[in-house]
Structure formats: C-alpha cells, structure tokens
Design a protein around this motif. Structure first.
Motif, PDB file in Angstrom:
ATOM      1  N   LEU A  42       0.865  -1.022   0.096  1.00  0.00           N
ATOM      2  CA  LEU A  42       0.012   0.101  -0.041  1.00  0.00           C
ATOM      3  C   LEU A  42       0.731   1.250   0.049  1.00  0.00           C
ATOM      4  O   LEU A  42       1.648   1.371   0.828  1.00  0.00           O
ATOM      5  CB  LEU A  42      -0.928  -0.087   1.210  1.00  0.00           C
ATOM      6  N   PHE A  68      -1.437  -1.334  -4.329  1.00  0.00           N
ATOM      7  CA  PHE A  68      -2.376  -0.275  -4.369  1.00  0.00           C
ATOM      8  C   PHE A  68      -1.943   1.125  -3.952  1.00  0.00           C
ATOM      9  O   PHE A  68      -1.360   1.159  -2.707  1.00  0.00           O
ATOM     10  CB  PHE A  68      -3.550  -0.817  -3.170  1.00  0.00           C
ATOM     11  N   GLU A  73      -5.973   5.453  -5.949  1.00  0.00           N
ATOM     12  CA  GLU A  73      -7.049   4.316  -6.440  1.00  0.00           C
ATOM     13  C   GLU A  73      -8.067   4.128  -5.587  1.00  0.00           C
ATOM     14  O   GLU A  73      -9.021   3.392  -5.890  1.00  0.00           O
ATOM     15  CB  GLU A  73      -6.129   3.250  -6.699  1.00  0.00           C
ATOM     16  N   GLY A  74      -8.030   4.648  -4.340  1.00  0.00           N
ATOM     17  CA  GLY A  74      -8.741   4.195  -3.391  1.00  0.00           C
ATOM     18  C   GLY A  74      -9.332   5.714  -2.408  1.00  0.00           C
ATOM     19  O   GLY A  74      -9.177   6.791  -3.085  1.00  0.00           O
TER      20      GLY A  74
END
Length: 318
Positions: A42, A68, A73-74
């Motif tokens: 992450l 990620f 992206e989140g």
C-alpha cells in the motif's frame, strides 16, 4: 520477526544481512516458501525502487504481490481517533485495515511525513494504526521517520564491498537540496549503523541539522565535513531538513556537495546514496559516474534486503 518497522525489530541485523547475501547468490532458493501467500503493498506516497524491489522479492519467494496506490486508487483514509468524518476523508483505517488483513498475509506500507508537526510525524501514527488493526505482519516500505529496507540494503552493500581486516570508517554526510526532505533515510541509516556496531560511524552536517539523538547515539558528530572525510572508507550522502526547527531548510551551502576533490582525503572512499539523487546539487556528475560510486549496486541490493525480510517473516509466522 512479527513486524519490520526498524532495526529494533530485528534480533540480529548481521544475520539478516547474511540472509540477504545468500538470496543474492541464489535468488530462487526459497521459491516455495511463500507459495499460496499474498503481500499487499500500500502506497500513500510514490515509489520506484521500493515498490519494484519488493514485488520482485515477493515473487522470488513464490508470493503474489498486489500493489495499491491508496491516494490515487482508493478512498482517502482517516487515521485520527475519534474523528468526525465530515471532511475529505471517506474511510477510517479502523475499518479498512482489518479487511486488508483478511485479504493479505503480509501488509507493506509506505508513508511520508508532513514535515509540519514533528510530534505528529514522529508518533508514526499512520503505520502504527495498520499494525494495530490489520492483524497480520506489517513491513515498512518507508515511514515518517525511518526507511529500514533501504538501510538493510545499505548494510549489505558495505559488508560485501569492504575487504579490510579492520572496522571501516563510515560517514553520513548532509548535502544541499532544492526542497525540504524528511529525516527518514538519515535516521534509519544511523540507527542501523549503531545497532550493527561494525563500523566507526560519523555523522557530519551544518549547524541546525542535528538528527533525533535516539538514532545517532554512539556516533561521532561533527560540523566539519573535511575532518569527517579524513580516512573514510564510505561516504553516504543524503539531504534532510532540520529536526530542531522542524521541516525547515536552514542552509543550502553548495560547499557541502560531494566532489572528487573532497574524496582525496578519504581512503579511496566509496560513495553511497539512496536515490533518487539531484545531480550537481547533492552529488556531482564526476562522483556519481566514477568508480567511487556504489549507488547502482546499492539500489540493486534492495531486492535482496526485501527478500530476506519477507522470508524471515514468513518463517516466523508459519
């Protein structure tokens, strides 16, 4: 190891460096160790060497690596306890981390400091919240104060390039930069050198750039760069912003840039830098492109450092 956040998590740093060297000699010697396991990487901040070397290391152990980029992206994560989430953050780490712990066998986290509030940054709240709530081993891919994977690669580089039957003299030298940078790499390198104890370790920097003493305890510290370089076997060049006047640039004295002329005082000194490097600001072209430079070898060793750490965690948590 349960987690890998600093040198203090490692029972024996020399043994871990030996493991990294063994993986360098035989990259796929434990390629079934991580079979059926996943690592989630992450990134709250960008990365090149750390991201790619960790992925390669995991794959060579048979693990599946999933990356990620949290910010891009989140959802924007909230880390404050008791936060009233009526602003820009959408999901609390309390809710996200336990789910990630179900998806992955190891979580690897990269965060940076804000360089505004020293107490906040040095609390290591971001990575410690993942440790608290994820329920699986956490590996630091760099935090607000430390970069242990980089430092393990640095230790491996020194140990594999020093042929003398004595203790090497290793110097950490501040360098100028165009913007304020964290103390992470400098803190971490100092910590690993002092925990290792296998070198005569010197830190040199202009006044006002003293690092947190918890990391430099046992090192010799001087504001005289020329004096520090006398007889040095290794010079690790790195910029950092002020710890005392937190996050500030107090000096940009170009005389602190490392040149070939300055290396004349060393013992044919080898030069290290974590990369990326601002050429002709921190280090001159003539140094970086010379036989003194270990930066490419040092960066390559990031794979073996990560592989040794992941292998140890997999074995410890089998």
């Amino acid at each position: 190891m349960k987690h890998f956040l600093s040198a203090l998590d490692v029972p024996d740093v020399t043994a871990l460096a030996d493991s990294a060297a063994a993986f360098k000699a035989a990259p796929r010697s434990a390629e079934t160790l991580g079979r059926g396991k996943r690592i989630g990487c992450l990134f709250l901040n960008p990365s090149l060497r750390t991201r790619l070397s960790t992925q390669v290391a995991a794959q060579q152990l048979g693990m599946e690596a999933i990356v990620f980029n949290v910010g891009a992206e989140g959802w924007a994560l909230e880390f404050a306890e008791g936060a009233v989430m009526n602003g820009t953050t959408v999901e609390h780490v309390k809710d996200a981390a336990p789910i990630l712990g179900q998806y992955f066998d190891i979580l690897a986290i990269r965060t940076f400091p804000g360089l505004k509030d020293r107490a906040e940054d040095y609390s290591e709240r971001y990575i410690s919240q993942f440790v608290k709530y994820a329920g699986v081993p956490v590996v630091s891919l760099e935090s607000a104060t430390l970069h242990p994977l980089q430092s393990l690669a640095d230790l491996l580089t020194i140990r594999e390039t020093f042929a003398g039957g004595r203790r090497p003299k290793v110097v950490l030298s501040w360098a100028p930069h165009v913007k304020p940078l964290p103390q992470c790499v400098a803190n971490s390198f100092a910590q690993w050198m002092t925990v290792w104890g296998g070198a005569d370790f010197v830190v040199t920097h202009p006044e006002g750039y003293t690092l947190d003493p918890q990391y430099t305890k046992g090192a010799s510290i001087t504001h005289n760069q020329d004096e520090a370089f006398e007889g040095a076997d290794y010079i690790y060049v790195k910029n950092w912003s002020s710890y005392e006047q937190y996050g500030q640039i107090l000096s940009n004295d170009t005389d602190w840039m490392l040149t070939l002329d300055k290396l004349k005082a060393t013992n044919n000194g080898k030069v290290m830098h974590c990369l990326p490097v601002r050429r002709n600001v921190e280090l001159s072209d003539e140094v970086l492109d010379s036989a003194h430079s270990l930066v490419t070898q040092q960066a390559g060793n990031r794979v073996w450092a990560a592989q040794a750490v992941l292998a140890d965690i997999l074995k410890s948590n089998a």
